[in-house]
Structure formats: C-alpha cells, structure tokens
Design a protein around this motif. Structure first.
Motif, mmCIF file in Angstrom:
data_model
loop_
_atom_site.group_PDB
_atom_site.id
_atom_site.type_symbol
_atom_site.label_atom_id
_atom_site.label_comp_id
_atom_site.label_asym_id
_atom_site.label_seq_id
_atom_site.Cartn_x
_atom_site.Cartn_y
_atom_site.Cartn_z
ATOM 1 N N MET A 1 0.831 -1.182 0.000
ATOM 2 C CA MET A 1 0.000 0.000 0.000
ATOM 3 C C MET A 1 0.871 1.240 0.000
ATOM 4 O O MET A 1 1.673 1.446 0.892
ATOM 5 N N HIS A 196 -6.665 1.023 8.192
ATOM 6 C CA HIS A 196 -5.226 1.091 7.890
ATOM 7 C C HIS A 196 -4.911 2.343 7.043
ATOM 8 O O HIS A 196 -3.992 3.102 7.368
ATOM 9 N N GLU A 197 -5.668 2.550 5.984
ATOM 10 C CA GLU A 197 -5.375 3.688 5.095
ATOM 11 C C GLU A 197 -5.601 5.021 5.817
ATOM 12 O O GLU A 197 -4.889 5.995 5.573
ATOM 13 N N HIS A 200 -2.553 5.948 7.530
ATOM 14 C CA HIS A 200 -1.617 6.691 6.662
ATOM 15 C C HIS A 200 -2.046 8.154 6.556
ATOM 16 O O HIS A 200 -1.214 9.050 6.420
ATOM 17 N N HIS A 206 4.286 1.993 8.057
ATOM 18 C CA HIS A 206 4.060 0.550 8.236
ATOM 19 C C HIS A 206 4.968 0.002 9.332
ATOM 20 O O HIS A 206 5.947 0.641 9.718
HETATM 21 ZN ZN LIG Z 1 -0.284 0.765 4.019
#
Ligand SMILES: [Zn+2]
Length: 373
Positions: A1, A196-197, A200, A206
């Motif tokens: 990602m 998760h995104e 970010h 990560h």
């Molecule tokens: Zn990621």
C-alpha cells in the motif's frame, strides 16, 4: 500500500523532556523528542473532528488501468450507504484515541467517473476537485474490484497545512477498490483496510515482524493496524476490525500524554517499571517504556492485552519494537518487532540491555530493565 509524498517538517519548539531517572540527563539527544518533532504536522489532524468525504468512483466495463480486474460486476452501493457501513470505523478510532479523535464520514455531492482509458488516480483527482471545503480528506471507493495481487488501496496525509486544511488544497485522500463492499459481504464489510489507510492519513508508517520484512515491503505483523491489518479476520472470519495500534503511533498522534511513556536509559541502574496495556487510553498510568539506543533510535516496550480489537490473540504479552526516527515525516519512520511475544517469566536481550517480564495479568505488566554485563 503506497503513500504519496506530503508532510513537511515544521520547525517546532518542544518542552524539555524529563529523563526522570538516575543517570538521565536532559542534554543528550532523545529519540522520542525527535519522534514528537517529526509528528508535529499530523497532531492537529489527529485531534477533534476529521471530516472525510466519501466519493464513489464509477469505473466503466473494459477499463484499461491494469489495477482493475477484468470483471463485469460492479459494487452497487451509493456514497450514503458506504457512509452507513463505515460507522464502526469511527468507533474504532474513538476507542484508540480515548475519545480524542472523531472520524466523520459524509457522502460526496456526486459520484465521479473515468473514461475506459483513464486511471484510478484521475478518479481520485476528480473527487478531490469536487470536494466540499469542509472535507479534510476524501475517501474514494471504486465500484470495480482490483486485479489479483494488486494493492487493496492507498492513502496518505497530503501536504501540511495551517489554517485551511481542505482536501482540495492538501490532496489528502484514501483510495480503495470495491472488494470489501461487494454484495457477498451483505453490507457488513471488512473495515481493516479503510482503518489502515486512514492511519496513513495521520502520517503513520508501516511496521513488520523484522527489519528484513520491512525492507522487503512485507507487512506481516498481527500486532499493528499499520502492518497485517487483516490479522483479526484471518484468525476469526467474523471479525471486521484491524488489530490495535502501536504505542509509538498513539504517541505520535497525541492520543497519549508523553509522560505516560517512561524513559529508561541503558546506562541507568536496573529498574522495575509497571505498565498498563496499550488499549487503556483513558488511564493516566504508564503505558510503555522507551529505551533510547542512540539519538534517533529507541526500543518501545508495550503490553498487548487480548481484549477488544486485540482479542484474537492468545493471551497477553509484552512486545519490543525497534523504532528508527529517520526522515522528516512520520511515514519515513522505521518500526519493526525485535522480540517475540514475551510472557510472564520470559526475557529478551538486544542493543546491550535486557527486558524481563516479572509478572503479568489484569492488563498490567511488571517489567525489569537491566544493562547487559
Ligand atoms: Zn499501508
């Protein structure tokens, strides 16, 4: 990602850190202070309400972007229905921020689309371009599933901002394919990828189970939302959330008081330190121990309690991560596990010191820190 470049390190003045222990001195470089300085640009976003506008990207049949699978079925939901399905994501972040951070999803005024020959990024650009000035982030869900082996999604914090943090200006977005929202999930989608995104979107990097995995872009840790986010449902298919969040990221987001992270310098006398589990966001007790290794690197020692979003683990354990505060933004930080799951009576040694778990239970651990002879 992947993540697009963004945050710029602001010049900040931080309060002097209290070493709070024998032998500690405030004039040696403290890697935790450096962590806080590189996280400054994300602090405002991680506090209070964060409005994410949800836009559906309609992908025509026969789209040539290799990101998409050559399939004719499409996700059927509109943005308002996706917003409803994402309510538990806001709850996840309420839990892990101790009520300090609220993700509010709102539907975009209109769907966006691309031509057969255009890319997912062009769809993202259109969603950003039409987003409301109140939106600090845009979450784009395409109605087409991604090809086998392609990334599930991507996200980032965009550029740093002062007064106007509109997504139209900062280009802060998260983009995901349709897989988690197809009819097979019956309106109860896995949520870990979006969680998760969004991490970010707060400039979190990560983590991995080893330096080798991290270098190999293998995100294999079941202990961190920002690694194998699907770890919970791989253990129990009915689970929907990602695992818990590393203390280093909670600290970077400003969700725990820095004073709850105890500093133990390896040249100090041996010391026994009590911590509570990382999920105890509303407590004022110590939540982790940071052991400085050099000016940019520290070991982060925390307790994972098998409860809530971490309930899929087999009992409680202590973890030691190595945190390397490199670069100017949070995403540049290197974070990887160096210990195994440390249970009562077990110890880990590295970087010239030993961490020994004396007792553990009821969401607490008593840990001894000593310099190796
Ligand atoms: Zn990621």
């Amino acid at each position: 990602m992947k993540r697009f470049p963004g945050a710029v390190l602001l010049s900040v003045t931080l309060p002097l850190w209290c070493g709070c222990g024998a032998g500690a001195s405030s004039d040696r470089p403290d890697p935790v202070e450096r962590l806080m300085a590189t996280s400054e640009s994300a602090l405002d976003r991680a506090r209070g309400e964060d409005v994410w506008e949800v836009a559906i990207c309609r992908i025509p049949i026969g789209a040539t972007d290799p990101l998409y699978a050559e399939l004719d079925d499409r996700m059927e939901y509109g943005a308002d229905e996706i917003v409803e399905q994402l309510a538990p994501v806001s709850e996840y972040y309420e839990r892990w921020s101790g009520g300090r951070y609220t993700v509010r999803f709102v539907p975009a005024a209109a769907d966006v689309s691309v031509l057969t020959t255009e890319t997912s990024q062009q769809c993202v650009d259109r969603a950003l371009g039409q987003s409301s000035p109140n939106a600090q982030g845009v979450l784009v869900v395409s109605d087409a599933q991604h090809a086998e082996g392609a990334e599930g999604g991507r996200g980032g914090p965009g550029t740093s901002c002062d007064d106007d943090c509109s997504a139209t200006l900062t280009r802060r977005y998260v983009y995901v394919g349709a897989s988690d929202f197809m009819s097979v999930w019956e309106g109860v989608p896995p949520l870990d990828l979006i969680e998760h995104e969004l991490g970010h979107g707060l400039d979190w990097p990560h983590s991995s189970l080893s330096a080798e995995s991290l270098d190999g872009v293998v995100y294999d840790s079941p202990y961190d939302l920002m690694s194998n986010s699907a770890a919970s449902r791989e253990t129990d298919a009915t689970l929907r959330h990602g695992p818990g969040i590393l203390v280093v990221n909670l600290l970077a987001a400003g969700w725990i008081d820095p004073e709850r992270v105890v500093r133990w310098w390896p040249d100090e006398d041996s010391r026994v330190i009590d911590i509570v589990s990382r999920s105890r966001l509303s407590s004022s007790e110590s939540i982790a121990v940071a052991v400085p290794i050099d000016g940019t690197t520290f070991a982060s020692v925390e307790l994972v309690e098998a409860t809530g979003d971490d309930a899929f683990h087999d009992g409680d354990f202590v973890l030691v991560h190595r945190i390397e505060v490199v670069g100017a933004a949070g995403f540049d930080r290197r974070q990887y596990l160096v210990s195994g799951e440390l249970r009562e009576g077990e110890e880990w040694s590295g970087d010239g010191f030993t961490v020994r778990v004396l007792t553990m239970g009821d969401g607490r651990a008593r840990i001894e820190f000593s310099e190796d002879a």
